[in-house]
Design a protein around this motif. Structure first.
Motif, PDB file in Angstrom:
ATOM      1  N   THR A 146       0.676  -1.155   0.000  1.00 28.04           N
ATOM      2  CA  THR A 146      -0.031   0.231  -0.044  1.00 28.04           C
ATOM      3  C   THR A 146       0.752   1.333  -0.043  1.00 28.04           C
ATOM      4  O   THR A 146       0.365   2.334  -0.188  1.00 28.04           O
ATOM      5  CB  THR A 146      -1.193  -0.047   1.241  1.00 28.04           C
ATOM      6  N   GLY A 197       3.511   0.284  -3.227  1.00 26.73           N
ATOM      7  CA  GLY A 197       2.230   0.959  -3.389  1.00 26.73           C
ATOM      8  C   GLY A 197       1.221   0.399  -4.506  1.00 26.73           C
ATOM      9  O   GLY A 197       0.489   1.112  -4.842  1.00 26.73           O
ATOM     10  N   SER A 198       1.857  -0.497  -5.161  1.00 27.87           N
ATOM     11  CA  SER A 198       1.213  -1.190  -6.447  1.00 27.87           C
ATOM     12  C   SER A 198       0.091  -2.165  -6.158  1.00 27.87           C
ATOM     13  O   SER A 198      -0.818  -2.522  -6.957  1.00 27.87           O
ATOM     14  CB  SER A 198       2.021  -1.826  -7.237  1.00 27.87           C
ATOM     15  N   VAL A 201      -1.293  -5.442  -7.885  1.00 33.75           N
ATOM     16  CA  VAL A 201      -1.712  -5.662  -9.413  1.00 33.75           C
ATOM     17  C   VAL A 201      -0.764  -5.863 -10.304  1.00 33.75           C
ATOM     18  O   VAL A 201      -0.836  -6.320 -11.250  1.00 33.75           O
ATOM     19  CB  VAL A 201      -2.555  -4.296  -9.669  1.00 33.75           C
ATOM     20  N   GLY A 412      -4.236   3.959  -0.080  1.00 32.74           N
ATOM     21  CA  GLY A 412      -4.190   3.318  -1.526  1.00 32.74           C
ATOM     22  C   GLY A 412      -5.724   3.531  -2.102  1.00 32.74           C
ATOM     23  O   GLY A 412      -6.738   3.792  -1.436  1.00 32.74           O
ATOM     24  N   ILE A 413      -5.915   2.807  -3.361  1.00 33.07           N
ATOM     25  CA  ILE A 413      -7.096   3.231  -4.261  1.00 33.07           C
ATOM     26  C   ILE A 413      -8.041   1.824  -3.980  1.00 33.07           C
ATOM     27  O   ILE A 413      -9.273   2.150  -3.776  1.00 33.07           O
ATOM     28  CB  ILE A 413      -6.594   3.162  -5.598  1.00 33.07           C
ATOM     29  N   LEU A 421      -9.831   7.425  -9.713  1.00 34.06           N
ATOM     30  CA  LEU A 421      -8.436   7.313 -10.075  1.00 34.06           C
ATOM     31  C   LEU A 421      -8.165   8.151 -11.169  1.00 34.06           C
ATOM     32  O   LEU A 421      -7.175   9.228 -11.156  1.00 34.06           O
ATOM     33  CB  LEU A 421      -7.950   5.712 -10.131  1.00 34.06           C
ATOM     34  N   GLN A 433      -1.008   3.585 -17.092  1.00 31.75           N
ATOM     35  CA  GLN A 433      -0.668   2.617 -15.874  1.00 31.75           C
ATOM     36  C   GLN A 433      -1.229   1.397 -16.142  1.00 31.75           C
ATOM     37  O   GLN A 433      -0.521   0.368 -15.678  1.00 31.75           O
ATOM     38  CB  GLN A 433      -1.438   3.290 -14.572  1.00 31.75           C
ATOM     39  N   VAL A 451      -8.321  -1.065  -8.039  1.00 31.45           N
ATOM     40  CA  VAL A 451      -7.136   0.174  -8.562  1.00 31.45           C
ATOM     41  C   VAL A 451      -7.671   0.619  -9.759  1.00 31.45           C
ATOM     42  O   VAL A 451      -8.207   1.862 -10.085  1.00 31.45           O
ATOM     43  CB  VAL A 451      -5.681  -0.171  -8.685  1.00 31.45           C
ATOM     44  N   PHE A 452      -7.543   0.027 -10.791  1.00 37.23           N
ATOM     45  CA  PHE A 452      -7.981   0.306 -12.223  1.00 37.23           C
ATOM     46  C   PHE A 452      -9.505  -0.070 -12.677  1.00 37.23           C
ATOM     47  O   PHE A 452      -9.684  -1.267 -13.318  1.00 37.23           O
ATOM     48  CB  PHE A 452      -7.014  -0.251 -13.432  1.00 37.23           C
TER      49      PHE A 452
END
Lengths: 457, 457
Positions: A146, A197-198, A201, A412-413, A421, A433, A451-452
């Motif tokens: 995160t 922080g990914s 994913v 985080g998202i 986002l 991204q 996230v996406f």
């Protein structure tokens, strides 16, 4: 197909695969209070890098989504696992493999709890600085996934500043070693930072080489300053930063938060409307810095209590650390996490007050005032976030962006903020991204839908 | 086709396009002493983001390679521009757009010189910590593109630790805003960090939001310690780090370096074989820390001179800063840049001595001993690196990797080290990094042939 995935996992990993109703149900939610739809296929309790690789090979061969998980203390739904998905827990991979005080580094597995790590490191006179409020229950791997922050960030940095190297397993099961053990290193693209922080994913963190600090010598000094309202407290905190004094911790609680925490801890109530700043200084100049900060806070209208006593300092900070449980006593919470430049903190509190008025909601807010990170808590009844709360949150997010801020400082998202986002990144960057993710995970089996997600209309 | 690219550039950018022989020839080389084959098509002296976008649009429409360039002070050939390529200079984009001491940030264009920026920031009591030895002549944009380090890194961090946000132009001319103005921010993938140290292969940095520090109050204390040989000096520096004292600067010069710098500066010669550590401390505890470090150095066999005088401290450091010109007096140099964990510094000097013996070469070496970054200088005659020097460098690189180190601490891969990149990254990561580049630059027109060249046999 579904049976065959579980059969293959069980054939390869035996008892590390949990398909019990209760085991799977526990993986549907994190600490955000929000849960995925449906039930995971299975939970894999990985005990080794090989277990993670085996799981990912089976997942990629069968096109099965995998949601990586540490202790499940996230606040954005990033580890929530639902229908048709495998929950891959690395909580059992919790060893400290190496501590090198002479090189100020440690090599750890991802499942170790942040506070447990720091307890072990103390024997060598070193520590790992990231200190999310969840440090007693959150894993280092989750902190990395995160890009966690915490209370000490303005002085001692965030996770991004405290990781030298990562071992990661890709979607197809390959193991990569990213980064380096030296202080400096610029060989090729900085994929270590890209992984921080990914949110699961890009790959699964199975090992980390952490950058340590020496334990700070000297006495910690603590100040608690009470202000008539939250705006005055926010302005005072900005004045401390602008005065060029660097506290180790500077936490702000608004009136509702303060009252709830006092109730939860059985403390005497505060005056109506009162907000509080809790400030700590450390290091060789701690006493002088505390004095200088007290002067700034008094000049800004604060009533200041000071203590050079460690136990008293911990007692004052305990009020701040009780924030999350205190909010849970008020109802279900949507804990937000916007961050703004420090000079805009008071302006952001004005915006929060406006959102409260415009939407008829109450938004108790606590802030890491030293770094400009605010946690507005939207309170509601029932398990699901009602539309009017999302509308208020939308208003608040866009206000933070207008002030030069960001949607999320440290949570985080995940799934809860994915629809905003693109509003922050812009469409071009959002698309780019996603393309970067596709390089690491061409089948989109790693934490899909997190996230996406498609942008908000 | 070639004419048409230059014609289009000139039609769009007028006098910003330089096609003179001397203008183009100047772009063939950086400060590494090595030059690209052939001559660039043209030099674009961009004065604005729009100029950069225009150049990249024409380049992408015509499939023309572009090499971004700042002041050309790189040491790995990363900005060298040759046949058929456009040199895109952002040196003229050198404005400071915003300084916010209250938020500890500054927004700058990429062409500003590091030392000029810091001179301007001093008026506000703040500074940008990265301080490569080339700070008087290198741009901030170049510092970011290489992920530069410097002398102060162990205490104050590298470029990666000191950038909040970047504006970048992609290969197709699109402008992206990466990162955030707040201390914390974890919205989406950290593309800001990915761009730091990307050496012009992902996009062109046209703006940066820098994370500043307060100027450190108090007197700087300087120590110069002489040791009978370089191994003793290296062991002493590791002992300082292991003792838990953090100098701001700790530089090591071996006997050949020290002698060459003394000659260049007209100073009295040192005893044969003598190596020197130059150490500075700063901050509120500077005097006490200098005393403690002096004790460690004496216990390690050093002869220590101490000074609390600023001018005397600068004089001692001037010897270290004269290193690069001093090496040029010895012949052509291949300046290497390996970095190892600090505890392995003495072992790395043993390896350098072995490589000198095995290959019959002389490798004067200076080290940022505080962070484990060494600059071995391979000296030779003539403009091109002879095969036996590359063979010795190969041996040295592999020794650094065996010690847990890295090929390059702060100079980057550029063209000179690209054949060893896969040896450090591994083939899987090397391929993955190339795929990441392709997301940003699908035509491979941004600095092609740099960083990602085919691995050494």
């Amino acid at each position: 197909m579904t049976d065959s995935v579980v059969d293959r996992l069980r054939a390869a990993l035996g008892e590390r695969v949990d398909t019990s109703e209760s085991g799977r149900a526990a993986m549907r939610a994190d600490k955000s209070g929000h849960a995925a739809d449906g039930m995971p296929l299975a939970v894999v309790h990985a005990a080794s890098i090989a277990d993670v690789q085996t799981t990912m090979r089976i997942a990629s061969q069968t096109g099965t989504p995998v949601v990586p998980r540490g202790a499940g203390t996230g606040l954005a739904g990033g580890a929530n696992t639902g229908t048709g998905e495998i929950s891959l827990s690395v909580l059992g991979m919790d060893r400290i493999l190496e501590v090198r005080p002479d090189d100020l580094l440690a090599v750890v597995e991802p499942g170790i709890i942040n506070a447990d790590l720091n307890e072990a490191l103390a024997a060598d006179g070193v520590w790992w600085a990231p200190d999310p409020a969840s440090r007693d229950i959150a894993t280092v791997g989750g902190n990395i996934a995160t890009g966690a922050g915490g209370l000490l960030c303005a002085k001692y940095g965030v996770v991004r500043d405290a990781v030298l190297a990562l071992d990661v397993v890709l979607a197809d099961g390959r193991l990569l070693h990213l980064g380096h053990r030296s202080v400096k290193g610029v060989t090729g693209l900085d994929l270590t930072s890209l992984f921080i922080g990914s949110e699961g994913v890009l790959g699964i963190v199975v090992g980390a080489t952490l950058k340590l600090r020496r334990l700070v010598p000297g006495q910690v000094h603590t100040l608690a300053a009470t202000f008539p309202d939250v705006r005055a407290a926010a302005a005072a905190s900005a004045a401390v930063t602008a005065a060029g004094i660097q506290p180790s911790i500077m936490e702000l609680m608004d009136a509702t938060c303060l009252a709830a925490a006092h109730r939860l801890l059985g403390l005497a109530p505060m005056p109506a409307g009162a907000a509080q700043l809790t400030v700590q200084t450390d290091g060789p100049a701690a006493a002088a810095e505390a004095d200088a900060i007290a002067d700034v806070l008094r000049a800004a209208g604060g009533s200041v209590a000071a203590s050079g006593d460690r136990a008293e300092g911990e007692r004052l900070l305990a009020i701040r650390r009780a924030m999350h449980p205190a909010m849970l006593t008020l109802g279900t919470t949507l804990i937000e996490d916007v961050s703004v430049p420090r000079s805009r903190l008071a302006a952001m509190f004005d915006e929060i007050a406006r959102v409260e008025r415009d939407h008829g909601v109450v938004i108790p807010t606590v802030a890491h005032a030293g770094d400009g990170n605010l946690h507005p808590n939207f309170i509601f009844d029932g398990p699901d976030v009602p539309p009017q709360i999302w509308a208020a949150a939308d208003d608040l997010f866009r206000a933070a962006l207008r002030l030069g801020g960001t949607l999320t400082g440290e949570h985080g998202i995940g799934v809860l903020k994915s629809r905003w986002l693109a509003a922050e990144l812009g469409d071009d960057q959002w698309q780019l991204q996603r393309q970067v993710k596709a390089v690491f995970d061409p089948q989109n089996i790693l934490n899909p839908g997190k996230v996406f997600a498609p942008p908000a209309a």
